[in-house]
Write a protein that holds these residues in place. Structure first.
Motif, PDB file in Angstrom:
ATOM      1  N   THR A 198      40.984  48.082  26.598  1.00  0.00           N
ATOM      2  CA  THR A 198      41.272  49.287  27.440  1.00  0.00           C
ATOM      3  C   THR A 198      39.954  49.897  28.296  1.00  0.00           C
ATOM      4  O   THR A 198      40.059  50.888  28.917  1.00  0.00           O
ATOM      5  N   ARG A 199      38.961  49.046  27.867  1.00  0.00           N
ATOM      6  CA  ARG A 199      37.422  49.617  28.514  1.00  0.00           C
ATOM      7  C   ARG A 199      36.736  48.458  28.974  1.00  0.00           C
ATOM      8  O   ARG A 199      35.497  48.299  28.562  1.00  0.00           O
ATOM      9  N   ARG A 200      37.186  47.607  29.667  1.00  0.00           N
ATOM     10  CA  ARG A 200      36.634  46.387  30.505  1.00  0.00           C
ATOM     11  C   ARG A 200      35.621  46.753  31.345  1.00  0.00           C
ATOM     12  O   ARG A 200      35.686  47.620  32.106  1.00  0.00           O
ATOM     13  N   ARG A 201      34.365  45.717  31.457  1.00  0.00           N
ATOM     14  CA  ARG A 201      33.363  45.906  32.536  1.00  0.00           C
ATOM     15  C   ARG A 201      32.895  44.649  32.920  1.00  0.00           C
ATOM     16  O   ARG A 201      33.130  43.762  32.158  1.00  0.00           O
ATOM     17  N   LEU A 202      32.250  44.671  34.083  1.00  0.00           N
ATOM     18  CA  LEU A 202      31.538  43.589  34.399  1.00  0.00           C
ATOM     19  C   LEU A 202      30.024  43.509  34.394  1.00  0.00           C
ATOM     20  O   LEU A 202      29.495  44.604  34.852  1.00  0.00           O
ATOM     21  N   VAL A 203      29.537  42.447  33.606  1.00  0.00           N
ATOM     22  CA  VAL A 203      27.723  42.584  33.446  1.00  0.00           C
ATOM     23  C   VAL A 203      27.549  41.207  34.373  1.00  0.00           C
ATOM     24  O   VAL A 203      28.421  40.104  34.307  1.00  0.00           O
ATOM     25  N   PHE A 204      26.538  41.316  34.918  1.00  0.00           N
ATOM     26  CA  PHE A 204      25.696  39.901  35.649  1.00  0.00           C
ATOM     27  C   PHE A 204      25.031  38.984  34.586  1.00  0.00           C
ATOM     28  O   PHE A 204      24.343  39.606  33.648  1.00  0.00           O
ATOM     29  N   VAL A 205      25.139  37.789  34.491  1.00  0.00           N
ATOM     30  CA  VAL A 205      24.253  36.778  34.100  1.00  0.00           C
ATOM     31  C   VAL A 205      23.728  35.662  34.841  1.00  0.00           C
ATOM     32  O   VAL A 205      24.422  35.059  35.733  1.00  0.00           O
ATOM     33  N   PRO A 206      22.617  35.374  34.983  1.00  0.00           N
ATOM     34  CA  PRO A 206      21.802  34.362  35.721  1.00  0.00           C
ATOM     35  C   PRO A 206      22.446  32.917  35.131  1.00  0.00           C
ATOM     36  O   PRO A 206      22.801  32.801  34.077  1.00  0.00           O
ATOM     37  N   LEU A 207      22.778  32.263  36.491  1.00  0.00           N
ATOM     38  CA  LEU A 207      22.923  30.849  35.954  1.00  0.00           C
ATOM     39  C   LEU A 207      22.081  29.757  35.904  1.00  0.00           C
ATOM     40  O   LEU A 207      22.115  28.751  35.819  1.00  0.00           O
ATOM     41  N   VAL A 208      20.773  30.199  35.579  1.00  0.00           N
ATOM     42  CA  VAL A 208      19.394  29.498  35.547  1.00  0.00           C
ATOM     43  C   VAL A 208      19.761  28.588  34.277  1.00  0.00           C
ATOM     44  O   VAL A 208      19.792  29.183  33.185  1.00  0.00           O
ATOM     45  N   GLY A 252      32.441  48.613  36.954  1.00  0.00           N
ATOM     46  CA  GLY A 252      33.876  48.405  36.790  1.00  0.00           C
ATOM     47  C   GLY A 252      34.696  47.161  37.188  1.00  0.00           C
ATOM     48  O   GLY A 252      33.965  46.631  38.201  1.00  0.00           O
ATOM     49  N   THR A 253      35.556  46.709  36.547  1.00  0.00           N
ATOM     50  CA  THR A 253      36.165  45.723  36.932  1.00  0.00           C
ATOM     51  C   THR A 253      36.896  45.473  38.424  1.00  0.00           C
ATOM     52  O   THR A 253      36.970  44.413  39.089  1.00  0.00           O
ATOM     53  N   ASP A 254      36.941  46.776  38.832  1.00  0.00           N
ATOM     54  CA  ASP A 254      37.438  46.597  40.323  1.00  0.00           C
ATOM     55  C   ASP A 254      36.401  47.112  41.385  1.00  0.00           C
ATOM     56  O   ASP A 254      36.797  47.416  42.632  1.00  0.00           O
ATOM     57  N   ASP A 255      35.134  47.179  40.938  1.00  0.00           N
ATOM     58  CA  ASP A 255      34.152  47.580  41.810  1.00  0.00           C
ATOM     59  C   ASP A 255      33.559  46.556  42.493  1.00  0.00           C
ATOM     60  O   ASP A 255      33.750  45.281  42.250  1.00  0.00           O
ATOM     61  N   VAL A 256      32.580  46.770  43.564  1.00  0.00           N
ATOM     62  CA  VAL A 256      31.869  45.907  44.099  1.00  0.00           C
ATOM     63  C   VAL A 256      30.478  46.278  43.774  1.00  0.00           C
ATOM     64  O   VAL A 256      29.989  47.531  43.774  1.00  0.00           O
ATOM     65  N   LEU A 257      29.567  45.322  43.917  1.00  0.00           N
ATOM     66  CA  LEU A 257      28.038  45.684  43.521  1.00  0.00           C
ATOM     67  C   LEU A 257      27.488  46.325  44.777  1.00  0.00           C
ATOM     68  O   LEU A 257      27.309  45.641  45.960  1.00  0.00           O
ATOM     69  N   PRO A 258      26.997  47.318  44.698  1.00  0.00           N
ATOM     70  CA  PRO A 258      26.179  47.884  45.957  1.00  0.00           C
ATOM     71  C   PRO A 258      24.871  47.341  46.049  1.00  0.00           C
ATOM     72  O   PRO A 258      24.302  46.781  44.989  1.00  0.00           O
TER      73      PRO A 258
END
Length: 118
Positions: free
Chosen positions: A49-59, A84-90
């Motif tokens: 009910t509270r999902r979010r997106l985090v960034f992870v480097p692929l190095v 948020g899962t429907d957001d775009v990274l500014p």
């Protein structure tokens, strides 16, 4: 080197840390706009009910059957700036993500983004 052609196959794979702990589910891959090479991934984390997106480097990431293993600890990844899962990274927030992992940030000469979603 991870092959760019394989990117579409990575969606919904588990993302695990260097110790094999599941971080979350791969949502998207972002490439470096100057090289078109996979650079970061977004990982869906949190409760249903509270999902979010985090960034992870692929190095130094390793792609296996059904998973992508990243070279970053789960606790560090979970503290990364999220969206948020429907957001775009500014564009203005890109530098903070690179800084979180101690990586250099290099926008284009005219201020273009360094990351592009694939």
């Amino acid at each position: 080197m991870i092959q760019s052609a394989d990117i579409r196959e990575w969606r919904t794979h588990d993302v695990i840390d260097a110790f094999g702990h599941k971080i979350g589910t791969l949502e998207s891959v972002y490439v470096d706009t100057s090289t078109d090479e996979p650079t970061m991934t977004t990982v869906q984390v949190g409760l249903p009910t509270r999902r979010r997106l985090v960034f992870v480097p692929l190095v130094d990431a390793i792609v296996g059957p059904g998973y992508v293993k990243v070279d970053y600890d789960k606790s560090l990844v979970k503290k990364c700036p999220a969206m948020g899962t429907d957001d775009v990274l500014p564009a203005k927030d890109e530098a903070a993500i690179f800084a979180h992992y101690g990586l250099p940030y290099q926008p284009g000469a005219d201020g273009e983004r360094q990351l592009a979603r694939r």
